[in-house]
Scaffold this active site. Structure first.
Site, short mmCIF file in Angstrom:
data_model
loop_
_atom_site.label_atom_id
_atom_site.label_comp_id
_atom_site.label_asym_id
_atom_site.label_seq_id
_atom_site.Cartn_x
_atom_site.Cartn_y
_atom_site.Cartn_z
N CYS B 132 0.85 -1.18 0.00
CA CYS B 132 0.00 0.00 0.00
C CYS B 132 0.89 1.23 0.00
O CYS B 132 1.22 1.78 1.05
CB CYS B 132 -0.94 0.01 1.20
SG CYS B 132 -2.10 1.40 1.19
N CYS B 135 -0.45 4.26 1.65
CA CYS B 135 -0.41 4.24 3.12
C CYS B 135 1.00 4.54 3.63
O CYS B 135 1.21 5.44 4.42
CB CYS B 135 -0.75 2.84 3.65
SG CYS B 135 -2.34 2.23 3.16
N ASP B 136 1.95 3.73 3.16
CA ASP B 136 3.26 3.69 3.81
C ASP B 136 4.31 4.56 3.12
O ASP B 136 5.39 4.77 3.67
CB ASP B 136 3.75 2.24 3.87
CG ASP B 136 2.81 1.37 4.69
OD1 ASP B 136 2.20 1.91 5.63
OD2 ASP B 136 2.69 0.17 4.40
#
Lengths: 76, 303
Positions: B132, B135-136
């Site tokens: 992701c 996300c990261d």
């Protein structure tokens, strides 16, 4: 019980986790790690990994938005 | 052992809609799911779900959940169904936690990011390896990274990372990108991007965290020092262990227009099925259809 969420603004799971906490009327400290490298290091040290969200409930650390576990810890 | 009318596997848009229909038909049913929302929960903005001109994936997931919680829905989560077994006219669902007997099943287990299947990938998951990027990505500010893939999601990740990382390798196993040309052109303008076409990842290595990857290109090996590896090579259907069901070459469950699989009593809905167009609204419609088909099956069979 102190609740902290290490998150990034672009992470949908983080958003979900925070919305979940809000819906349960649980106040939490939101830590935006994208803005602060010291906070990234702190999160990595706490969780032993690099992935958001990391949710801290009291002394317990939850990696990712594991709602089952979060529910259990909050019920305590 | 209790015999359920229906077990719904998965709680994404298809599974949750199937649950609403099942609750209204007063079926004795159970939802077994790894998570709630599935891919929707990590989607960004949704602007094509009728009735909501704009809503985020997580918000729509919450709306769906509120809807099913209106009924007394029995949901086991996180729990994963590992196998479905035909036992006479019943079906046994074996999960990682328990076993259940039911008359019908709706498989709505969706899709997940496709793994690369190389050495070190599992070991370093969340220790530099991520699926992701949205996300990261920000965690890897000021660190060299590699993006694996050549489609729009890979290029999205790459364009996000070139803004904050000193070195971004893009590793594509084909001659050309499948991503939109406008994105590829943008990437080529970046001084920190290095494109590796026709290259395959051989392994991911490190200590406690990722330290690098090994590539092969034109029969030569290359060692790239990176601390983040973003795997963006598409999705795979969550059909592991569901060996009794017929699938297509993409591991999607083959269904007819009534959501019936090759096994009587087992239906499938949403992205896990071979129904074209992977859209939230399509998955919801398919979930509704599957419950109605299961209901018809229950009322026209004697057990």
């Amino acid at each position: 019980m102190e609740v902290k969420v290490y998150s990034t603004p672009t992470c949908p799971y983080c958003k979900m986790a925070k919305e979940y906490l809000s819906s349960k009327k649980i106040s939490y400290q939101d830590i935006d790690v994208s803005q602060d490298k010291a906070r990234v290091a702190e999160m990595v040290k706490l969780s032993g990994q690099m992935g958001v969200p990391v949710i801290v409930v009291g002394s317990e650390v939850i990696r990712g938005f594991d709602r089952g576990r979060l529910e259990k810890l909050l019920a305590k | 052992m209790k015999i359920y009318d229906l077990i719904i596997v998965g709680a994404g848009p298809a599974g949750m809609t199937a649950a609403v229909y099942a609750a209204r038909k007063r079926l004795e049913f159970l939802i077994i799911s790894r998570d709630i929302g599935g891919q929707l929960s990590w989607s960004g903005d949704v602007e094509n779900y009728t009735g909501y001109q704009f809503i985020t994936g997580p918000e729509l997931t919450l709306k769906f959940e509120e809807h099913i919680r209106r009924f007394k829905v029995n949901m086991h989560m996180p729990e994963t169904v590992k196998e479905l077994i035909q036992e006479g006219k019943s079906i046994k669902a074996v999960s990682d936690k328990s076993e259940y007997i039911c008359r019908t099943v709706i498989v709505a287990s969706g899709k997940r990011p496709r793994p690369l299947n190389v050495k070190g990938e599992k070991e370093f998951r969340n220790k530099g390896v991520t699926y992701c990027a949205t996300c990261d990505g920000p965690l890897f500010a000021d660190k060299p990274v590699a993006i694996i893939g050549g489609g729009n999601s890979a290029l999205d990740a790459a364009l996000q990372m070139v803004k904050i990382s000193p070195k971004v390798h893009i590793v594509n196993n084909a001659q050309n990108f499948t991503a939109d040309a406008i994105m590829v052109d943008k990437l080529k303008e970046s001084p920190v991007a290095q494109i590796w076409n026709n290259a395959t990842v051989q392994k991911i290595y490190g200590d406690n965290f990722v330290r690098g990857i090994e590539l092969e290109k034109d029969k030569k090996r290359y060692d790239l020092k990176v601390e983040g590896v973003f795997i963006e090579i598409g999705l795979i259907a969550n059909t592991d262990g569901l060996d009794i069901l017929k699938k297509n070459e993409d591991s999607e469950i083959i269904v007819d227009c009534h959501n019936r699989t090759n096994v009587a009593g087992i239906f499938a809905a949403g992205d896990v099925s071979n129904v074209p167009e992977k859209q939230v609204i399509v998955a919801c419609g398919e979930g509704a259809k599957a419950t109605l088909a299961a209901f018809r099956y229950l009322s026209t069979h004697t057990f």
